[in-house]
Design an enzyme around this catalytic site. Sequence first.
Site, mmCIF file in Angstrom:
data_model
loop_
_atom_site.group_PDB
_atom_site.id
_atom_site.type_symbol
_atom_site.label_atom_id
_atom_site.label_comp_id
_atom_site.label_asym_id
_atom_site.label_seq_id
_atom_site.Cartn_x
_atom_site.Cartn_y
_atom_site.Cartn_z
ATOM 1 N N LEU A 72 6.257 3.431 16.108
ATOM 2 C CA LEU A 72 5.840 3.070 17.465
ATOM 3 C C LEU A 72 6.834 2.072 18.064
ATOM 4 O O LEU A 72 7.333 1.186 17.372
ATOM 5 C CB LEU A 72 4.434 2.482 17.425
ATOM 6 C CG LEU A 72 3.363 3.509 17.024
ATOM 7 C CD1 LEU A 72 2.067 2.813 16.669
ATOM 8 C CD2 LEU A 72 3.146 4.522 18.135
ATOM 9 N N GLU A 128 6.261 -3.847 14.134
ATOM 10 C CA GLU A 128 7.388 -2.927 14.312
ATOM 11 C C GLU A 128 8.021 -2.484 13.000
ATOM 12 O O GLU A 128 8.376 -1.327 12.838
ATOM 13 C CB GLU A 128 8.430 -3.566 15.213
ATOM 14 C CG GLU A 128 8.455 -2.907 16.569
ATOM 15 C CD GLU A 128 9.546 -3.485 17.421
ATOM 16 O OE1 GLU A 128 10.628 -2.895 17.438
ATOM 17 O OE2 GLU A 128 9.297 -4.532 18.040
ATOM 18 N N ALA A 183 -9.890 6.593 -2.223
ATOM 19 C CA ALA A 183 -9.941 5.156 -1.910
ATOM 20 C C ALA A 183 -9.655 4.932 -0.422
ATOM 21 O O ALA A 183 -10.313 4.113 0.235
ATOM 22 C CB ALA A 183 -8.944 4.389 -2.771
ATOM 23 N N HIS A 222 -2.117 3.214 4.405
ATOM 24 C CA HIS A 222 -0.928 3.600 3.635
ATOM 25 C C HIS A 222 -1.332 3.794 2.169
ATOM 26 O O HIS A 222 -2.070 2.973 1.609
ATOM 27 C CB HIS A 222 0.141 2.514 3.751
ATOM 28 C CG HIS A 222 1.398 2.869 3.026
ATOM 29 N ND1 HIS A 222 2.290 3.816 3.517
ATOM 30 C CD2 HIS A 222 1.907 2.445 1.845
ATOM 31 C CE1 HIS A 222 3.288 3.938 2.655
ATOM 32 N NE2 HIS A 222 3.083 3.128 1.641
ATOM 33 N N ASN A 228 -3.112 0.780 10.442
ATOM 34 C CA ASN A 228 -2.610 1.952 9.713
ATOM 35 C C ASN A 228 -3.188 1.968 8.307
ATOM 36 O O ASN A 228 -3.566 0.930 7.758
ATOM 37 C CB ASN A 228 -1.074 1.875 9.641
ATOM 38 C CG ASN A 228 -0.453 3.083 8.965
ATOM 39 O OD1 ASN A 228 -0.878 4.223 9.195
ATOM 40 N ND2 ASN A 228 0.552 2.858 8.135
ATOM 41 N N ARG A 274 5.107 9.015 13.326
ATOM 42 C CA ARG A 274 6.071 8.441 14.261
ATOM 43 C C ARG A 274 6.050 6.923 14.177
ATOM 44 O O ARG A 274 4.976 6.326 14.047
ATOM 45 C CB ARG A 274 5.707 8.827 15.704
ATOM 46 C CG ARG A 274 5.538 10.303 15.918
ATOM 47 C CD ARG A 274 6.751 10.971 16.457
ATOM 48 N NE ARG A 274 7.255 10.317 17.652
ATOM 49 C CZ ARG A 274 8.531 10.358 18.010
ATOM 50 N NH1 ARG A 274 9.396 10.985 17.263
ATOM 51 N NH2 ARG A 274 8.945 9.759 19.115
ATOM 52 N N GLY A 326 -5.491 15.260 8.551
ATOM 53 C CA GLY A 326 -6.631 14.624 9.210
ATOM 54 C C GLY A 326 -7.806 14.261 8.325
ATOM 55 O O GLY A 326 -8.924 14.098 8.823
ATOM 56 N N SER A 327 -7.577 14.090 7.015
ATOM 57 C CA SER A 327 -8.730 13.734 6.173
ATOM 58 C C SER A 327 -9.193 12.301 6.444
ATOM 59 O O SER A 327 -10.398 12.011 6.384
ATOM 60 C CB SER A 327 -8.409 13.940 4.692
ATOM 61 O OG SER A 327 -7.513 12.968 4.216
HETATM 62 C C1 GRF Z 1 -2.581 9.522 3.982
HETATM 63 O O1 GRF Z 1 -2.221 9.486 2.637
HETATM 64 C C2 GRF Z 1 -2.255 8.209 4.660
HETATM 65 O O2 GRF Z 1 -2.402 7.118 3.820
HETATM 66 C C3 GRF Z 1 -0.813 8.387 5.035
HETATM 67 O O3 GRF Z 1 -0.712 9.734 5.445
HETATM 68 C C4 GRF Z 1 -1.720 10.510 4.786
HETATM 69 C C5 GRF Z 1 -2.501 11.203 5.863
HETATM 70 O O4 GRF Z 1 -3.457 12.071 5.318
HETATM 71 N N1 GRF Z 1 -0.423 7.452 6.061
HETATM 72 P P1 GRF Z 1 -4.602 12.650 6.244
HETATM 73 O O5 GRF Z 1 -3.897 13.357 7.406
HETATM 74 O O6 GRF Z 1 -5.445 11.516 6.721
HETATM 75 O O7 GRF Z 1 -5.353 13.610 5.398
#
Ligand code: GRF
Length: 203
Positions: free
Chosen positions: A92, A141, A172, A108, A106, A90, A12-13
Site C-alpha cells: 500500500l 509502509e 490459528a 501474516h 494484516n 499489493r 479468502g479463507s
Molecule cells: C494467509 O496465509 C495470510 O496469512 C497471508 O495470505 C494468506 C491468505 O489466505 N497474508 P486466504 O486468502 O485468507 O485463504
Amino acid sequence: MKRVGVLVSGRGSNLQALIAAAQEGRLGGEVAVVISNVAEAPALGRARTAGIPALACDHRGTPREEHDRTVLAALQEHGVDLVCLAGYTRLLSSAFLAALPHRVVNIHPSLLPAFPGLDAQRRAWEHGVKVAGATVHLVEEALDAGPIVMQEAVAVRADDTPETLAARILEAEHRIYPRAVRLLLDGRWRLEGRRFIAEPEPA
Ligand code: GRF
C-alpha cells in the site's frame, strides 16, 4: 455498528473467518465491503454469497498511487472504520496509509519479525524452527513490520511437511484474526512506541 472493509487477492479463507465471526456477533462489527485487485479471486464469491458488496479493482496498468486512491474512495464510500488485509498481495502507498492512520491491519503466517514476506510457512519449516505461528499486525509502509496486535504459536511436529504446518497455521490465523479485529474495533488499546497494549475491560 462498526464497519470493516476487507482487501483480498485470492482464496479468502481469512475473509470467511471474519464473515463467520460477524454473522455470529463475535467481530464487534460487520464486513461492509470486500475489494479485490484480482477479478477472479474466489474471495469475491465468498463475499457475494454472504450478501456483502464485492468489488474488483484491477491494478494492472495503473500507477500504485492511483489504484490506491480508487480503492480508498470505495472504502470511504462504504464508511469503513477499519481495513483488514486478508491475503492482499499489493503493497500500500504511503498516501493510502496516511488516510487511515492505525486503521489498516494484516494477518501474516509467521511469528513476526521472523519470516516476513512470501512463503513464510515453508521458509520457517526449512529453517527448522520448533515454533511457528501467525501474527496480526498494524500495517506500516515497511513490509510486515507494524506493531503486533496478536500472535498465536503453532508447534512444529517432526513429521510436518510445509503443507501440514501451513494448514495448522491457517487454523490459528482464523482464530486470531476475528479476535484481533474485535479488539481493534473496541478501541480499548493504545500504542507505546511500537508496543500494542490492550487495555483491560472495565469491571
Ligand atoms: C494467509 O496465509 C495470510 O496469512 C497471508 O495470505 C494468506 C491468505 O489466505 N497474508 P486466504 O486468502 O485468507 O485463504
